[in-house]
Design a protein around this motif. Structure first.
Motif, PDB file in Angstrom:
ATOM      1  N   PRO A 145      38.851  12.785  33.027  1.00 47.07           N
ATOM      2  CA  PRO A 145      38.239  12.375  34.297  1.00 47.07           C
ATOM      3  C   PRO A 145      37.929  10.884  34.297  1.00 47.07           C
ATOM      4  O   PRO A 145      37.785  10.276  33.231  1.00 47.07           O
ATOM      5  N   LYS A 146      37.820  10.325  35.477  1.00 46.68           N
ATOM      6  CA  LYS A 146      37.551   8.887  35.573  1.00 46.68           C
ATOM      7  C   LYS A 146      36.063   8.596  35.776  1.00 46.68           C
ATOM      8  O   LYS A 146      35.651   7.458  35.783  1.00 46.68           O
ATOM      9  N   GLY A 147      35.291   9.636  35.961  1.00 48.10           N
ATOM     10  CA  GLY A 147      33.886   9.456  36.333  1.00 48.10           C
ATOM     11  C   GLY A 147      33.026   8.835  35.248  1.00 48.10           C
ATOM     12  O   GLY A 147      33.519   8.436  34.198  1.00 48.10           O
ATOM     13  N   PRO A 148      31.723   8.761  35.487  1.00 46.23           N
ATOM     14  CA  PRO A 148      30.805   8.116  34.559  1.00 46.23           C
ATOM     15  C   PRO A 148      30.656   8.903  33.263  1.00 46.23           C
ATOM     16  O   PRO A 148      30.852  10.107  33.236  1.00 46.23           O
ATOM     17  N   MET A 149      30.303   8.208  32.183  1.00 43.60           N
ATOM     18  CA  MET A 149      30.083   8.847  30.898  1.00 43.60           C
ATOM     19  C   MET A 149      28.635   9.334  30.812  1.00 43.60           C
ATOM     20  O   MET A 149      27.769   8.893  31.569  1.00 43.60           O
ATOM     21  N   ARG A 150      28.371  10.220  29.857  1.00 45.18           N
ATOM     22  CA  ARG A 150      27.026  10.743  29.657  1.00 45.18           C
ATOM     23  C   ARG A 150      26.166   9.716  28.916  1.00 45.18           C
ATOM     24  O   ARG A 150      26.661   8.758  28.339  1.00 45.18           O
ATOM     25  N   MET A 151      24.862   9.973  28.891  1.00 47.02           N
ATOM     26  CA  MET A 151      23.979   9.082  28.134  1.00 47.02           C
ATOM     27  C   MET A 151      24.079   9.424  26.652  1.00 47.02           C
ATOM     28  O   MET A 151      24.218  10.586  26.284  1.00 47.02           O
ATOM     29  N   VAL A 152      24.008   8.391  25.818  1.00 47.64           N
ATOM     30  CA  VAL A 152      24.065   8.644  24.377  1.00 47.64           C
ATOM     31  C   VAL A 152      22.659   8.987  23.879  1.00 47.64           C
ATOM     32  O   VAL A 152      21.667   8.665  24.514  1.00 47.64           O
ATOM     33  N   GLY A 153      22.585   9.673  22.744  1.00 47.86           N
ATOM     34  CA  GLY A 153      21.253  10.026  22.240  1.00 47.86           C
ATOM     35  C   GLY A 153      21.271  10.777  20.924  1.00 47.86           C
ATOM     36  O   GLY A 153      20.320  10.719  20.156  1.00 47.86           O
ATOM     37  N   GLY A 154      22.345  11.517  20.664  1.00 49.70           N
ATOM     38  CA  GLY A 154      22.377  12.396  19.505  1.00 49.70           C
ATOM     39  C   GLY A 154      22.071  11.682  18.198  1.00 49.70           C
ATOM     40  O   GLY A 154      21.337  12.207  17.356  1.00 49.70           O
ATOM     41  N   ARG A 155      22.630  10.490  18.045  1.00 50.58           N
ATOM     42  CA  ARG A 155      22.454   9.757  16.792  1.00 50.58           C
ATOM     43  C   ARG A 155      20.999   9.345  16.563  1.00 50.58           C
ATOM     44  O   ARG A 155      20.600   8.991  15.460  1.00 50.58           O
ATOM     45  N   LYS A 156      20.200   9.370  17.652  1.00 47.78           N
ATOM     46  CA  LYS A 156      18.782   9.008  17.548  1.00 47.78           C
ATOM     47  C   LYS A 156      17.874  10.232  17.689  1.00 47.78           C
ATOM     48  O   LYS A 156      16.661  10.100  17.868  1.00 47.78           O
ATOM     49  N   GLY A 157      18.488  11.410  17.680  1.00 45.35           N
ATOM     50  CA  GLY A 157      17.667  12.614  17.775  1.00 45.35           C
ATOM     51  C   GLY A 157      17.338  13.036  19.196  1.00 45.35           C
ATOM     52  O   GLY A 157      16.449  13.860  19.416  1.00 45.35           O
ATOM     53  N   ARG A 158      18.057  12.476  20.168  1.00 50.07           N
ATOM     54  CA  ARG A 158      17.858  12.898  21.565  1.00 50.07           C
ATOM     55  C   ARG A 158      19.015  13.819  21.923  1.00 50.07           C
ATOM     56  O   ARG A 158      20.159  13.395  21.981  1.00 50.07           O
ATOM     57  N   HIS A 159      18.689  15.093  22.175  1.00 48.86           N
ATOM     58  CA  HIS A 159      19.728  16.110  22.296  1.00 48.86           C
ATOM     59  C   HIS A 159      19.699  16.825  23.630  1.00 48.86           C
ATOM     60  O   HIS A 159      18.797  16.623  24.433  1.00 48.86           O
ATOM     61  N   THR A 160      20.671  17.698  23.809  1.00 44.55           N
ATOM     62  CA  THR A 160      20.637  18.612  24.954  1.00 44.55           C
ATOM     63  C   THR A 160      19.665  19.755  24.610  1.00 44.55           C
ATOM     64  O   THR A 160      19.254  19.900  23.459  1.00 44.55           O
ATOM     65  N   GLU A 161      19.382  20.577  25.595  1.00 46.20           N
ATOM     66  CA  GLU A 161      18.485  21.702  25.339  1.00 46.20           C
ATOM     67  C   GLU A 161      19.139  22.790  24.489  1.00 46.20           C
ATOM     68  O   GLU A 161      18.474  23.678  23.973  1.00 46.20           O
ATOM     69  N   HIS A 162      20.450  22.693  24.343  1.00 46.23           N
ATOM     70  CA  HIS A 162      21.157  23.728  23.570  1.00 46.23           C
ATOM     71  C   HIS A 162      20.820  23.682  22.086  1.00 46.23           C
ATOM     72  O   HIS A 162      20.837  24.702  21.410  1.00 46.23           O
ATOM     73  N   LEU A 163      20.545  22.482  21.569  1.00 43.52           N
ATOM     74  CA  LEU A 163      20.361  22.376  20.118  1.00 43.52           C
ATOM     75  C   LEU A 163      19.178  23.207  19.627  1.00 43.52           C
ATOM     76  O   LEU A 163      19.261  23.853  18.579  1.00 43.52           O
ATOM     77  N   GLY A 164      18.094  23.199  20.381  1.00 42.70           N
ATOM     78  CA  GLY A 164      16.911  23.938  19.945  1.00 42.70           C
ATOM     79  C   GLY A 164      17.193  25.422  19.776  1.00 42.70           C
ATOM     80  O   GLY A 164      16.737  26.050  18.819  1.00 42.70           O
ATOM     81  N   HIS A 165      17.980  25.963  20.682  1.00 43.13           N
ATOM     82  CA  HIS A 165      18.309  27.392  20.588  1.00 43.13           C
ATOM     83  C   HIS A 165      19.210  27.655  19.395  1.00 43.13           C
ATOM     84  O   HIS A 165      19.057  28.647  18.685  1.00 43.13           O
ATOM     85  N   LEU A 166      20.155  26.738  19.202  1.00 48.13           N
ATOM     86  CA  LEU A 166      21.056  26.888  18.051  1.00 48.13           C
ATOM     87  C   LEU A 166      20.239  26.888  16.758  1.00 48.13           C
ATOM     88  O   LEU A 166      20.419  27.745  15.885  1.00 48.13           O
ATOM     89  N   LEU A 167      19.329  25.942  16.639  1.00 44.95           N
ATOM     90  CA  LEU A 167      18.542  25.829  15.406  1.00 44.95           C
ATOM     91  C   LEU A 167      17.582  27.005  15.245  1.00 44.95           C
ATOM     92  O   LEU A 167      17.353  27.485  14.135  1.00 44.95           O
ATOM     93  N   ALA A 168      17.025  27.468  16.363  1.00 44.68           N
ATOM     94  CA  ALA A 168      16.112  28.612  16.276  1.00 44.68           C
ATOM     95  C   ALA A 168      16.826  29.786  15.608  1.00 44.68           C
ATOM     96  O   ALA A 168      16.268  30.484  14.756  1.00 44.68           O
ATOM     97  N   GLU A 169      18.063  29.975  15.999  1.00 47.33           N
ATOM     98  CA  GLU A 169      18.852  31.068  15.429  1.00 47.33           C
ATOM     99  C   GLU A 169      19.226  30.769  13.972  1.00 47.33           C
ATOM    100  O   GLU A 169      19.050  31.600  13.081  1.00 47.33           O
ATOM    101  N   MET A 170      19.709  29.580  13.749  1.00 39.79           N
ATOM    102  CA  MET A 170      20.180  29.224  12.410  1.00 39.79           C
ATOM    103  C   MET A 170      19.050  29.257  11.380  1.00 39.79           C
ATOM    104  O   MET A 170      19.238  29.670  10.239  1.00 39.79           O
ATOM    105  N   GLN A 171      17.861  28.851  11.788  1.00 41.63           N
ATOM    106  CA  GLN A 171      16.778  28.659  10.823  1.00 41.63           C
ATOM    107  C   GLN A 171      15.814  29.840  10.695  1.00 41.63           C
ATOM    108  O   GLN A 171      14.935  29.821   9.832  1.00 41.63           O
ATOM    109  N   ILE A 172      15.994  30.851  11.527  1.00 42.67           N
ATOM    110  CA  ILE A 172      14.974  31.898  11.613  1.00 42.67           C
ATOM    111  C   ILE A 172      14.697  32.601  10.291  1.00 42.67           C
ATOM    112  O   ILE A 172      13.543  32.790   9.902  1.00 42.67           O
ATOM    113  N   VAL A 173      15.739  32.995   9.580  1.00 43.71           N
ATOM    114  CA  VAL A 173      15.510  33.756   8.347  1.00 43.71           C
ATOM    115  C   VAL A 173      14.882  32.854   7.287  1.00 43.71           C
ATOM    116  O   VAL A 173      13.872  33.209   6.661  1.00 43.71           O
ATOM    117  N   ALA A 174      15.473  31.690   7.116  1.00 45.79           N
ATOM    118  CA  ALA A 174      14.960  30.764   6.096  1.00 45.79           C
ATOM    119  C   ALA A 174      13.486  30.447   6.361  1.00 45.79           C
ATOM    120  O   ALA A 174      12.658  30.478   5.453  1.00 45.79           O
TER     121      ALA A 174
END
Lengths: 250, 335
Positions: free
Chosen positions: A213-242
């Motif tokens: 697509p030619k449209g605008p790019m997204r804002m950067v943030g991951g490298r500084k710990g600024r994420h989408t809301e999806h990461l928290g759910h992923l980690l909740a699942e990944m880390q639950i047992v540990a």
């Protein structure tokens, strides 16, 4: 006190940890048995690379943390992966387009790192480069096959590309961490990688008969710990047992 | 996890199929003599239609089981408590997929292709091993499945590695090697939990309590109630009876449980000093029959998940075929 090398290793390690996690979600749910096996294989490579990189990060940090502590006991904002990699796995086309865009970039990064003066990192990068060649070949073949397959598959690949492409701006993110490591000859210069990545992706996407697509790019943030809301759910699942059993061994 | 292929007894009895054609008595006698001599039957050799059908049923059921078996363990990949365990589990589930693929290929040598076989279990009456209709509720289930379910499968498959049909026997030899590795890994996981915190130990004991009886059911009905066994034994597809294999599994497993301080949920379990065998209580056959009839805890979910994967993936398979047709016209013409 976090050093640039520690930060840089977290970025490399978290990318593979998170993407490997998403890819592993396909296990048992692929479109064809051969792909359950292939995508699991990619996930396995990536998780293994993450383990090596995060263990090295822990050593560099020198506070006694290993890969498991870094993977299972950090919170969302302490993760350094690209946001593109934490997005839900989507359909099989989305998974393959994402893998391709990431692996194409990783190829050039790893090529550089495999020859860098940090021996441990160079060793891990050489191993990962070899594995990534397979990921790149496998995903690019699927992008082409699906892009140029049926009307439906074409539409799906084009849609996946439209969603993913704006996130690719993050692949080329650089800050003081990169500057410090470039000065030591460790990190590659993203400005050098960008044209190579553009050429590689353009070649594959052309064969796939799809267009970014030619449209605008997204804002950067991951490298500084600024994420989408999806990461928290992923980690909740990944880390639950540990996290439910502090101090336990597994 | 690998299935037993031995529960089919009561399931298949309900299927209606055209009767096998009458076989040439001379050929049949020659064939049975070959089986008696322990010779291997290969795909191009003459075989009675009933042998072909029984094997197609057994092998495809085994292949389906491998694939459905990816689901209960796959359920814990995203929650594995450390990276080493996560990788072991991904690799194990991947192995199951590989076994499925391998056995489907073996089944195709009998003349039915994979697409048709898959349709038979997703939309028809073909079965898979009932053990996979139980849920994986805690991380400890991953260890217990490796130890007990793979352990039971190995007992069965070690026998099948001597099956008269060459492609099946060879598949079993290769698969058994990987299964042994899975079993050791599962047992080691259980041992780790058993010597861990009180919560970990309780978790693994609970998992053993839930999986023990279903594991014994993997060997199928009692010999007196296993309608296909006679043919399969005569043709050397099976070499030992369901009850013999079940007893062997119990004898192997009881000392393993004791070694890591876990108990098995059977008050009747005791060592028979004269035979040296562990005598065990009666299996709840009503549960066995209910699960086989489709009313186990997870039957509907397993089939729904496999159908969803199959149907969601249809566009991918269609696109791959369309692409291949577009880009390999020469190969198409040559054929």
């Amino acid at each position: 006190m976090s050093t640039p090398l520690f930060e840089y290793l977290l970025r490399l390690g978290d990318d593979r940890l998170i993407l490997g996690h998403r890819n592993a979600e396909w296990c048992g749910h692929g479109p064809i048995l051969e792909e359950d096996i292939a995508v699991a294989n990619i996930a396995l490579d990536q998780t293994g690379e993450a383990q090596l990189l995060l263990n090295l990060a822990g050593q560099v940090e020198g506070q006694g943390r290993d890969a498991d502590q870094l993977a299972y006991w950090r919170d969302e904002t302490q993760f350094r992966n690209l946001q593109m990699l934490e997005l839900p796995r989507g359909d099989f086309g989305f998974t393959m387009v994402r893998q391709f865009l990431f692996s194409a970039h990783a190829h050039f990064v790893l090529e550089h790192l495999a020859k860098c003066p940090h021996d441990d990192l160079a060793g891990i990068a050489a191993k990962a480069l070899k594995e990534n060649r397979y990921h790149l070949r496998h995903s690019s073949e699927w992008v082409v096959r699906l892009g140029d397959g049926t009307e439906e598959s074409h539409r799906r690949i084009q849609a996946a590309l439209e969603e993913l492409w704006p996130w690719t701006v993050e692949l080329f993110f650089e800050d003081a961490v990169d500057a410090a490591l470039k000065a030591e000859g460790i990190a590659p210069n993203q400005a050098d990688i960008k044209p190579k990545w553009e050429a590689m992706t353009a070649e594959v996407l052309t064969r796939a008969t799809v267009e970014p697509p030619k449209g605008p790019m997204r804002m950067v943030g991951g490298r500084k710990g600024r994420h989408t809301e999806h990461l928290g759910h992923l980690l909740a699942e990944m880390q639950i047992v540990a996290r439910s059993h502090p101090g336990a061994s597994w | 996890m690998t299935p037993s292929t031995r529960q089919e007894g009561t399931q298949m009895a309900t299927e209606t199929k055209p009767a096998a054609p009458a076989e040439d008595p001379v050929k049949l006698a020659e064939f049975e003599a070959r089986c008696d001599r322990g010779e291997t039957i290969e795909p191009k050799d003459w075989m009675p239609e009933k042998y072909r059908r029984q094997l197609t049923r057994m092998m495809s059921q085994h292949a389906h089981s491998e694939v459905v078996g990816m689901l209960p363990e796959g359920n814990w990949i995203t929650r594995a408590p450390n990276l080493r365990r996560k990788m072991c589990l991904i690799a194990k589930v991947q192995d199951e997929g590989g076994h499925g693929l391998y056995i489907y290929c073996g089944t195709e040598t009998l003349g039915t292709d994979r697409t048709e076989l898959i349709d038979q279990y997703l939309y028809g009456t073909a079965k898979y091993s009932s053990i996979f209709n139980y849920p994986t509720l805690t991380w400890a289930d991953i260890g217990v499945i490796g130890w007990l379910v793979d352990g039971a499968a190995i007992v069965n498959q070690t026998m099948l590695a001597h099956a008269s049909y060459g492609p099946y026997a060879r598949a079993m030899i290769r698969i058994c090697k990987e299964e042994n590795f899975h079993k050791r890994q599962g047992y080691e996981l259980c041992a780790t939990l058993a010597r861990g915190t009180p919560a970990q130990k309780a978790m693994v004991q609970d998992a053993v309590n839930r999986w023990w009886w279903p594991s014994l059911m993997m060997f199928g009905p009692h010999d007196t109630n296993s309608p296909h066994s006679a043919d399969l034994l005569r043709w050397k597809v099976k070499q030992k009876s369901n009850d013999d294999l079940r007893q062997r599994f119990v004898n192997l497993t009881v000392p393993q449980a004791q070694a890591i301080g876990l108990t098995l949920p059977d008050p009747d379990l005791k060592l028979d000093e004269t035979s040296g065998e562990w005598k065990f209580g009666e299996i709840d056959w009503s549960e066995f029959n209910a699960v086989i009839a489709g009313n186990g805890p997870m039957n509907r979910e397993r089939i729904a998940a496999r159908r969803k994967a199959h149907e969601d993936g249809a566009w991918v398979r269609e696109a791959a075929a369309a692409y291949a047709a577009k880009h390999q016209p020469a190969a198409g013409q040559a054929a």
